[in-house]
Every structure is written in structure tokens, then in C-alpha cells.
Scaffold this motif. Structure first.
Motif, PDB file in Angstrom:
ATOM      1  N   LYS A  23      66.877 126.084  36.852  1.00 32.71           N
ATOM      2  CA  LYS A  23      66.283 127.284  37.468  1.00 32.71           C
ATOM      3  C   LYS A  23      65.757 128.228  36.388  1.00 32.71           C
ATOM      4  O   LYS A  23      64.651 128.767  36.519  1.00 32.71           O
ATOM      5  CB  LYS A  23      67.309 128.002  38.335  1.00 32.71           C
ATOM      6  N   ASN A  24      66.539 128.415  35.326  1.00 35.84           N
ATOM      7  CA  ASN A  24      66.068 129.293  34.251  1.00 35.84           C
ATOM      8  C   ASN A  24      64.780 128.769  33.641  1.00 35.84           C
ATOM      9  O   ASN A  24      63.885 129.540  33.306  1.00 35.84           O
ATOM     10  CB  ASN A  24      67.133 129.428  33.155  1.00 35.84           C
ATOM     11  N   SER A  27      61.876 129.389  36.087  1.00 43.78           N
ATOM     12  CA  SER A  27      61.551 130.818  36.121  1.00 43.78           C
ATOM     13  C   SER A  27      60.805 131.229  34.856  1.00 43.78           C
ATOM     14  O   SER A  27      59.815 131.955  34.909  1.00 43.78           O
ATOM     15  CB  SER A  27      62.821 131.662  36.241  1.00 43.78           C
ATOM     16  N   LEU A  30      57.171 129.697  34.698  1.00 44.24           N
ATOM     17  CA  LEU A  30      56.243 130.366  35.610  1.00 44.24           C
ATOM     18  C   LEU A  30      55.951 131.796  35.154  1.00 44.24           C
ATOM     19  O   LEU A  30      54.816 132.270  35.282  1.00 44.24           O
ATOM     20  CB  LEU A  30      56.801 130.343  37.037  1.00 44.24           C
ATOM     21  N   THR A  31      56.968 132.480  34.604  1.00 49.44           N
ATOM     22  CA  THR A  31      56.738 133.835  34.088  1.00 49.44           C
ATOM     23  C   THR A  31      55.723 133.799  32.953  1.00 49.44           C
ATOM     24  O   THR A  31      54.781 134.612  32.905  1.00 49.44           O
ATOM     25  CB  THR A  31      58.064 134.449  33.584  1.00 49.44           C
ATOM     26  N   GLU A  34      52.214 133.271  34.330  1.00 47.89           N
ATOM     27  CA  GLU A  34      51.629 134.489  34.901  1.00 47.89           C
ATOM     28  C   GLU A  34      51.187 135.444  33.787  1.00 47.89           C
ATOM     29  O   GLU A  34      50.132 136.065  33.875  1.00 47.89           O
ATOM     30  CB  GLU A  34      52.652 135.160  35.833  1.00 47.89           C
ATOM     31  N   MET A  35      51.994 135.535  32.712  1.00 45.97           N
ATOM     32  CA  MET A  35      51.630 136.429  31.614  1.00 45.97           C
ATOM     33  C   MET A  35      50.363 135.941  30.919  1.00 45.97           C
ATOM     34  O   MET A  35      49.464 136.725  30.599  1.00 45.97           O
ATOM     35  CB  MET A  35      52.786 136.533  30.607  1.00 45.97           C
ATOM     36  N   SER A  74      47.877 133.927  41.106  1.00 44.45           N
ATOM     37  CA  SER A  74      49.176 134.608  41.050  1.00 44.45           C
ATOM     38  C   SER A  74      49.994 134.269  42.293  1.00 44.45           C
ATOM     39  O   SER A  74      51.191 134.017  42.230  1.00 44.45           O
ATOM     40  CB  SER A  74      48.998 136.127  40.986  1.00 44.45           C
ATOM     41  N   LEU A  77      51.169 130.643  42.211  1.00 41.51           N
ATOM     42  CA  LEU A  77      52.361 130.481  41.365  1.00 41.51           C
ATOM     43  C   LEU A  77      53.630 130.845  42.127  1.00 41.51           C
ATOM     44  O   LEU A  77      54.638 130.135  42.040  1.00 41.51           O
ATOM     45  CB  LEU A  77      52.250 131.328  40.096  1.00 41.51           C
ATOM     46  N   THR A  78      53.602 131.944  42.884  1.00 47.12           N
ATOM     47  CA  THR A  78      54.795 132.271  43.669  1.00 47.12           C
ATOM     48  C   THR A  78      55.052 131.179  44.702  1.00 47.12           C
ATOM     49  O   THR A  78      56.196 130.849  44.990  1.00 47.12           O
ATOM     50  CB  THR A  78      54.690 133.643  44.388  1.00 47.12           C
ATOM     51  N   TYR A  81      56.812 128.286  43.080  1.00 43.66           N
ATOM     52  CA  TYR A  81      58.233 128.594  42.890  1.00 43.66           C
ATOM     53  C   TYR A  81      59.002 128.474  44.201  1.00 43.66           C
ATOM     54  O   TYR A  81      60.062 127.848  44.271  1.00 43.66           O
ATOM     55  CB  TYR A  81      58.406 130.001  42.299  1.00 43.66           C
TER      56      TYR A  81
END
Lengths: 102, 513
Positions: A23-24, A27, A30-31, A34-35, A74, A77-78, A81
Motif C-alpha cells: 500500500k505504501n 500510494s 501515485l503521489t 501526480e506531482m 488527476s 489516477l484516483t 488507486y
């Protein structure tokens, strides 16, 4: 609340460890995506203005689909997830809880 | 268009407005009977579904300022307005990936609950409540001043009367109906706003054969190629990066947004709700940008800036041009509903920081019965509502647009670093987290004061002490560095030991409330 034995047992459980690290990782990836997406867009505006002003069809510049694409992507991407969590993550959680109680 | 009904009391807008007020007060009456316990007051009894919460989150976030402001910016500056709208969405994926589920699993009513899970209650709740209240107050001032100005512009009501009207209604929703009424006000507003904007976009596109290419062609013919190219918005890349950081990580530190995740039954619904919310908000920005281009072509930027220099009346003017008085009245009422939904959410978040974190967590050291806590929360609601009205009057005529940016900077610098580190980093100590929150808070506010925005534009000094307009880069960076450095120096055994338990609850949801 669980008894201490169960807490200790679960923390040492290989499947729980796999769950948290997976999970980490998702996360974090994907973070970062997005950046890169957003700050890449800002960098294009800062350093490549003429490129964004390139006409692609009639008066439409390439900057328009890029900006709208940043909004849509964006959301996508959510969606990625949530899809991963609803299918993979939740079933891993269920298995762990069935096996170890809770 | 030579004449506009904007600024005059319009029969349809009054009818729509009264209809909205009547139905929301009806909902508040219904909700009041279901709002007695703390869980009902702060979290609607955790009875909201993921989809409903997605709409309510969108309703909490899509402000009248962004609807009217972005449409106005696009109608006067073209592509730059589109760039601006992208920045307001990018925080939502971050909220999804890092915060929504752990927050739901670890907390009860406020994000301070997550921090207090393994850190010392009183210092951390004091710090987190301070960060929350400062964020909420800046946001609220910007919304109230915007509300007074917009209502005056649209309905011709005096500024003060508009503020008292908005303040009274928002107090009524929150005081009697708690989170349940607030949620439904936000859902109704989101549906009205998305529906109204969709109709306006369809009416606009019908003038261009439902082709975006033709709309852009017309815009470019009227205003030149420049209109569809980036202009002066990102003149300083470092400043733009600093603003981008605040927008991206500030969303995940906004107390009124975070609070909404406690209204759903579990982490799975929390995760779904943020996906729906991101979709609705993204769709809303695409609509708003379309409305801006439509207004530029069909109304003309001269007429738009003639009525309001900031361009805020672009969307209402377009609505009037395409749908007449009736549609203008509808849209004006929707803008009013939009303001109310946002300020109600802010007031509830502020009240919960005062009652749940400061009163119960700090003053009563965690011992207070539900009845007492709800009573204090209700008193805090009235206090904050009155404060919002008075602050709105105090800042009348001031340029407060920077305050929303400041709220995001404080959220990204004071609230977000401590929150994310408490979830993911075992070594975070109470002292480290507290130091991080105050560092982020003071730097974000302090740097804004000495930045060109306040030091030069408001205090009329010749030169700014801090060159950038946006503090995010330094205030958020410093908050992270301070959190790590101070935590390493003040190891917190108790907090580290509780991390395993927290991990179980955060990832698997065992023991979540």
C-alpha cells in the motif's frame, strides 16, 4: 479492541507486512505521478510557452488539451488507486482478518 | 447586450432563493431531530454513503469565488484562467493516496484525533486546533467578504445585510442540524451548481454547433491567438512552484474537508467518496472554463469588466444572455446556495476544533459527557458565526483574495506535515509534531505579511522583505525539517510503542470508530 497477543501476532504476520509495504508503495508511486504531472505542467508554462501555444487544429493550441488532460488524468489516477484498493487491497485485508481475527 | 438585470432584485431569483432557503431549513428541522449525540453533531452519525459524501465534499470545496472567479479570469485572460483552474484540483489525488483512509480509520471527528492517537493529548490538540482555527478563519473571512460583495453585486442588497443573512442561515443549519443538515445543504448545492453550470455550458455550445473547436476559433478571432496561449500567470517559476505546493498539499490539510471523511461508515466509503469528489470537481472546472470562454465570445470582456473589474459577473452575464431573466435568477440563487454551503462547512469545522479538541481534549483533559460536548460545540458555532459576520464587516472593501491562498498555505504547512508524518513515520514525537505545526503556521503567516502581497500592496511599503508571493515552499519545507530534527532530538518512547497498534488500525481498520 484486540488482545495484545493478536496485535503482536498480526504485526509479525508476513501477509500484513506485505499489505503495508504494497500500500505504501502504491500510494507513493501515485503521489509522485501526480506531482510530476502537475509540476511538469507548471514547468512547461514557465519554460516552454511557445510549445504550449502551438496550434494543433484551427485556433486550438496544444496547451488546451494538455491542461484539460491534467484535470482528467488527476481523476484517472484516483480511479486507479480506488480500483486497486477495492479489488486487491480489500481482499488482502479480509484474508488477514479472517485468519487472525479482528 | 445593453442592459442587464444584474444588481436588481429579480422576481425569479427571489423565488429560487426562497425555495432554497425553505427546503434547507426544512432539512435542518428534520436533521435537528436526529442530532443529539457527538457522533451525530460532528459526523452525521456516520450515515452518509460514499457517493453522497463525494457530492458533499464537492459542495464543500466548490466556492462561489471559484465558480465566478475562474469563469471571470478565463473570460478576461483566456488560457491563464485554465492554468489556474488545474491548480485547484491537484490536491485531491494526494488526499486520496495518502490521507483519506488512514484519517478515517484513526480518527473520530477531527484530524487532531489522528495526531492525538499516539502523541500527548494536550499539547498536540492545542497545536492542531490552532492550525485548524487559523486555516478556517482565513478561509471564512475570504468567503464572507466575497459573499457580501457578490450578493451586493447580484441582488443589490447592502453588504452588511448580505453578511447578516448569510451568517444567520449558516448558524441555523449548523446549530440545529449539525453535520447532517450541513451535508445535505452541501449535496443540494453541489447538484444545483453542477446542474446549472451544465445547462449553461450546453446553451453556450449550442451557439457553436456543439463544437469546442468553433468556440475556440471564435475566441481567437475576437481576441487574437494570445487568448489561447499562456500569458503572464507563471512569470516567476519558483513562486509558481511555491503556490503549487500549497495547493497540492493544502487540500489534504483543510479541516472542513478532512472532517467530512468521518461522516461515512468506513475507510472503503471514504476512499470511494474522494474519487467521486475529484470527478465532480474536475468536471466543474472544465464547465467553468467553458463558461469563461463562452462569456468572452458571447458577452465580451469589455462588458464583463465594465460591470465588475475582477470579471466576477462573467457567468451571470452569460446566463442572462442565453437564458434570460429566469436563468439569471436561477444562477444567482445557486451562487447564494454555494456560499452558504461552504461557510456552513467551515463553521462546523471551526466549532469542532474549539469544542472537541480545545474544550474536551485540552481544558477537560478528555473527560466530558456527550451532552456537555454537544452543548459546547453549539455555543462555539454561534460564536464563530457571529465572529464571521463581524470579520466580514471589518474587512469590507479590502482585497482579501490572498486569504484563500493563505488558508491553503497554512493548511499545507501547519496541518499537513504533522498529519502525514504521524500516519507514516514511527519516530514522530509530540514535541516534534507541535514544533512543526507552529513553525509551519508562523512561517506561512509571517512570510505572507512581509511578501509583496501584504507588505507592498496593503501596507504600502516600497519593497517586500520576502520576494515571493507564496510562502508554501519555505513554510512547508521548514515544517517537515523541524518535525524530523526535533523528533530525533526528543525521542518519544510512548509514541513509538503505540505505532504498531496505530498501524494495525490504519491499514486494516481494527478498532476504527
Amino acid at each position: 479492541m484486540q488482545t495484545d497477543v493478536n496485535v503482536a501476532k498480526m504485526l509479525e504476520d508476513p501477509e500484513f507486512k506485505a499489505l503495508t509495504s504494497q500500500k505504501n508503495r502504491i500510494s507513493l508511486i501515485l503521489t509522485v505521478c501526480e506531482m510530476v504531472l502537475f509540476f511538469g505542467f507548471i514547468a512547461l508554462i514557465a519554460f516552454q510557452k511557445p510549445f504550449l501555444g502551438t496550434k494543433i487544429s484551427g485556433a486550438v493550441t496544444i496547451g488546451i488539451p494538455i491542461a484539460v488532460g491534467a484535470i482528467v488524468f488527476s481523476w484517472v489516477l484516483t480511479g486507479i488507486y480506488v480500483f486497486w484498493a477495492n479489488t486487491k487491497y480489500d481482499s488482502m485485508v479480509r484474508r488477514i482478518r479472517e485468519r487472525l481475527g479482528g | 447586450m445593453e442592459q442587464t438585470a444584474i444588481g436588481q432584485a429579480n422576481l425569479t431569483s427571489i423565488i429560487f432563493f426562497l425555495g432554497f432557503v425553505a427546503s434547507t431549513l426544512g432539512i435542518t428541522y428534520w436533521a435537528a431531530k436526529r442530532t443529539r449525540s457527538t457522533s451525530e453533531f460532528y459526523a452525521a452519525g456516520r450515515s452518509i454513503t460514499g457517493f453522497q459524501n463525494g457530492l458533499a465534499l464537492a459542495g464543500d470545496y466548490m466556492s462561489a469565488a471559484s465558480f465566478l472567479g475562474i469563469a471571470g479570469l478565463v473570460s478576461t485572460r483566456g488560457y491563464d484562467g485554465l492554468i489556474y483552474s488545474v491548480g485547484w484540483l491537484v490536491g485531491w489525488p494526494i488526499l486520496t493516496f495518502l490521507i483519506a483512509e488512514p484519517l478515517r480509520n484513526l480518527g473520530k471527528y477531527t484530524f487532531a484525533d489522528v495526531l492525538a492517537y499516539r502523541l500527548s493529548q494536550r499539547p498536540i490538540r492545542t497545536a492542531a486546533a490552532t492550525g485548524s482555527l487559523v486555516t478556517v478563519l482565513f478561509y471564512l473571512i475570504a468567503q464572507m467578504v466575497g459573499a457580501g460583495t457578490l450578493i451586493k453585486l447580484m441582488f443589490g442588497l447592502p453588504y452588511e445585510v448580505a453578511l447578516i443573512l448569510v451568517g444567520t442561515l449558516m448558524i441555523a443549519y449548523v446549530l440545529f442540524g449539525g453535520m447532517l443538515a450541513t451535508t445535505w445543504v452541501q449535496i443540494i448545492k453541489a447538484v444545483l451548481l453542477l446542474g446549472g453550470a451544465t445547462i449553461l455550458v450546453l446553451l453556450t455550445l449550442s451557439k457553436f454547433g456543439f463544437s469546442y473547436a468553433e468556440l475556440f476559433q471564435a475566441a481567437s478571432t475576437q481576441y487574437g491567438d494570445k487568448f489561447l496561449q499562456p500569458g503572464g500567470l507563471v512569470s516567476d517559476p519558483i513562486d509558481a512552484f511555491s503556490l503549487g505546493l500549497a495547493l497540492m498539499f493544502g487540500t489534504a490539510g483543510l479541516p472542513h474537508i478532512l472532517m467530512r471523511f468521518y461522516t461515512v461508515p468506513d475507510a472503503k466509503e471514504a476512499r470511494k467518496s474522494v474519487f467521486y469528489a475529484t470527478g465532480f470537481i474536475g468536471y466543474f472546472y472544465i464547465l467553468t472554463v467553458t463558461i469563461g470562454f463562452g462569456a468572452a465570445v458571447l458577452v465580451g470582456s469589455k462588458i464583463i469588466t465594465g460591470i465588475d473589474k475582477g470579471g466576477n459577473m462573467a457567468a451571470p452575464l452569460l446566463a442572462e444572455a442565453l437564458g434570460g431573466d429566469v436563468f439569471l435568477g436561477f444562477l444567482a440563487a445557486v451562487a447564494f446556495a454555494t456560499i452558504l454551503a461552504v461557510v456552513a462547512g467551515l463553521t462546523l469545522a471551526g466549532a469542532s476544533a474549539l469544542s472537541h479538541d480545545l474544550y474536551v481534549g485540552v481544558i477537560r483533559k478528555g473527560v466530558a459527557n456527550e451532552k456537555e460536548e454537544v452543548k459546547v460545540a453549539r455555543m462555539a458555532t454561534v460564536g464563530l458565526g457571529v465572529a464571521a459576520i463581524l470579520l466580514g464587516m471589518l474587512f469590507k472593501g479590502q482585497n482579501v483574495a490572498f486569504m484563500v491562498g493563505l488558508a491553503f498555505a497554512v493548511a499545507a504547512s501547519a496541518n499537513f506535515p504533522a498529519l502525514v508524518m504521524s500516519i507514516f513515520w514511527k519516530g514522530l514525537s509530540t514535541t516534534g509534531a507541535v514544533a512543526s505545526i507552529y513553525t509551519g503556521l508562523f512561517l506561512a503567516v509571517g512570510l505572507i505579511v512581509v511578501s509583496p502581497t501584504v507588505w507592498v500592496d496593503i501596507f504600502k511599503n516600497p519593497a517586500a522583505l520576502y520576494p515571493l508571493k507564496n510562502p508554501g515552499l519555505f513554510s512547508m519545507g521548514a515544517a517537515f525539517i523541524v518535525a524530523i530534527a526535533v523528533s530525533l532530538l526528543t525521542a518519544d518512547k510512548g509514541a513509538e510503542e503505540k505505532f504498531s497498534e496505530e498501524k494495525l488500525r490504519s491499514y486494516v481498520g481494527i478498532g476504527a470508530e
